[in-house]
Design an enzyme around this catalytic site. Sequence first.
Site, short mmCIF file in Angstrom:
data_model
loop_
_atom_site.label_atom_id
_atom_site.label_comp_id
_atom_site.label_asym_id
_atom_site.label_seq_id
_atom_site.Cartn_x
_atom_site.Cartn_y
_atom_site.Cartn_z
N ASN A 48 37.36 38.21 51.48
CA ASN A 48 38.49 37.29 51.33
C ASN A 48 38.71 36.45 52.60
OD1 ASN A 48 39.21 38.29 48.74
ND2 ASN A 48 40.16 40.05 49.73
N HIS A 134 49.58 41.63 41.72
CA HIS A 134 48.88 42.62 42.53
C HIS A 134 49.56 44.00 42.49
CE1 HIS A 134 47.48 44.23 46.54
NE2 HIS A 134 46.35 43.68 46.12
N GLU A 182 52.16 35.74 41.88
CA GLU A 182 51.21 35.29 42.89
C GLU A 182 51.09 33.79 42.72
OE1 GLU A 182 47.44 37.56 42.95
OE2 GLU A 182 48.66 39.25 42.34
N SER A 186 44.60 36.96 42.33
CA SER A 186 43.55 37.55 43.16
C SER A 186 42.26 37.83 42.41
CB SER A 186 44.05 38.83 43.81
OG SER A 186 44.41 39.78 42.83
N ASP A 211 53.87 35.40 46.12
CA ASP A 211 52.86 36.01 46.99
C ASP A 211 51.70 35.03 47.12
OD1 ASP A 211 50.87 37.48 48.19
OD2 ASP A 211 51.00 39.20 46.82
N HIS A 214 46.32 34.54 48.40
CA HIS A 214 45.04 33.85 48.24
C HIS A 214 45.17 32.33 48.35
CE1 HIS A 214 42.96 37.54 47.27
NE2 HIS A 214 44.09 37.89 46.68
N LYS A 245 43.54 37.60 54.97
CA LYS A 245 42.57 36.86 54.16
C LYS A 245 42.17 35.57 54.88
CE LYS A 245 43.60 39.73 50.33
NZ LYS A 245 44.65 40.22 49.44
C1 LIG Z 1 45.40 41.54 49.36
C2 LIG Z 1 46.68 41.32 48.64
C3 LIG Z 1 47.86 41.94 49.05
C4 LIG Z 1 47.88 42.98 50.12
O1 LIG Z 1 47.69 42.46 51.37
P1 LIG Z 1 47.03 43.36 52.50
O2 LIG Z 1 47.34 42.65 53.75
O3 LIG Z 1 45.57 43.43 52.19
O4 LIG Z 1 47.67 44.71 52.41
C5 LIG Z 1 49.02 41.59 48.42
N1 LIG Z 1 49.04 40.71 47.39
C6 LIG Z 1 47.90 40.14 46.94
C7 LIG Z 1 47.97 39.19 45.80
C8 LIG Z 1 46.69 40.44 47.53
O5 LIG Z 1 45.56 39.90 47.08
#
Ligand SMILES: *Cc1c(COP(=O)(O)O)cnc(C)c1O
Length: 411
Positions: A48, A134, A182, A186, A211, A214, A245
Site C-alpha cells: 500500500n 474496514h 471509507e 480498500s 476513512d 487509501h 500507506k
Molecule cells: C489499513 C487501513 C486501516 C488501518 O490502518 P493501519 O494504520 O494499518 O492500522 C484503517 N482503515 C482502512 C480502510 C485501511 O485500509
Amino acid sequence: MSAFDDDLNQRLAAVREQGLYRELRRVDSPQTPHLQSGGQTLLNFASNDYLGLANHPALKAAAIRAVEQFGAGSGAARLICGSLAPHAELEEALAAFKGTAAALTFSTGYATALGTISALLGKDDVIVLDKLVHASIVDAARLSGAKLRVFAHNDLDDLEAILQWAQKRSATTPGKTLVVTESVFSMDGDTAPLREMVALKEKYGAWLMVDEAHATGLFGEHRRGLAEALGVSDHIEIQMGTLGKALGASGGYICGPRPLIDFLVNRARSFIFSTAPVPAASAAATAGIQLVQSAEGKTRCDQLAQLIQQVSDNVGNLKSLQSPNQRLLTSSPTGAASAIIPLIVGAESRAVAAAQQLRERKLFVPAIRYPTVARGAARLRVTLTAAHTQADVTALLEALKSLDAALPDLN
Ligand SMILES: *Cc1c(COP(=O)(O)O)cnc(C)c1O
C-alpha cells in the site's frame, strides 16, 4: 500444554479446510517493487506504499534524525511524559495539510478507529456503516456499544432509509447518529459518493466520519484525499486516515475541529492507554506529508496515474479475472483512479492457487479471502505504486494473461 496445542491445531485444520489458512512470508528487503523473499526476488504488487515513500531517502533521513535527537523509544503514553516534539510537529503538519483546525495521531489506523468511535458513541447512539468498511471500523462500532446499522455498499437509498429510521428514533430516544464510510474502498478500489452522503447526513442531522486510508496523498488538488477532490472536506465532522500507506510511515490520524481533538485526548482509550509512537515513525510521517505536498509528490501521483491507465487499458480483456472497478478506473468522477485493482477469482482455493502460480513467475500479488472480503468473493488484489516502472507493469500484465488462460483449470 499438549491439550492446548491440540485444541488450536484442530481449529487450524478447520481454517485450512476452508482454504483460509494464512501464513507470514518473511521479506528481507525494504518495501520496494522488487522484494527479497525466500531467496528470490519478487516483483511486488502487494504493498500500500502507493507513492513509493516507505524507502524514500527523505523519510529515512527524518527517521534517523529523530532517533539521534529523541532516541529509539518514546518512554510512555502521550499524556504521561511521552508527548514529544516529533508528535507535535506531525500533528501541526497534518492539520495544515488537511486544512483542519487540529489533528491527533495514534500508533496505528486501527487504534485510531477503535479509540475515536468508542469515545464518541455509546449505547444510546446509532452507528451506520457501509457494508464494506474496514475491520477496524466494524470492531470499533461493536466496541462502542452503539446500535449498529449497515447499508448496502454505496447505496444512498438504503442509507437514507436508515437515517429516516434513526431520525424517528431520536424523537423518543436520546443519542447521536454517526455515518462512517471509507472514501476509497480498500479491497475494491471504488469510491464513496461523498457529496451525496454529506447532503444526506445534513438533511437528517447525523455526523459523518470518512476513512481516507487509501486516498490520502493521492486524490485532490493538494492530495489531501477524496473529500478534497469532491469539495466536501469542510462538511465532514471526522476525517480519519493512516500514515502507513501513501504517506510511507506508520500510525493513524484524526483531523477535525479543535474540540474533537481535545475530546479524543480526554476520551480515546487507545490513545490514552498506549505508549506514544516512536519518534522515528512520527518524524518519517511528517517528512511523508511534506513530500506529498511538494512538486515531487505531484510528479509521483502523475507517474502512478500513468501506470493505472496502463493496467486499466488491458485488464478488460481478461475473462476469468474480472475487475469490478474497471469502469471506474477509466471514468473516475475525480479524474484520479485508485491504485487498487481487484481481480475477482471467486472460490478461496482458486485465489490461493492463482497467487501461487503468480509467485512461481516471481510476482507477489496477494490472495484476499474471507474474512477480509465476503466468502466466495476471493480475489487477487493488485496494487500499483509510483515506484513501479512501465516494464514492471508489462510483466504483470503478461503474467495475468497467462494466468487468465490457465484459470479454468485451477482448483
Ligand atoms: C489499513 C487501513 C486501516 C488501518 O490502518 P493501519 O494504520 O494499518 O492500522 C484503517 N482503515 C482502512 C480502510 C485501511 O485500509
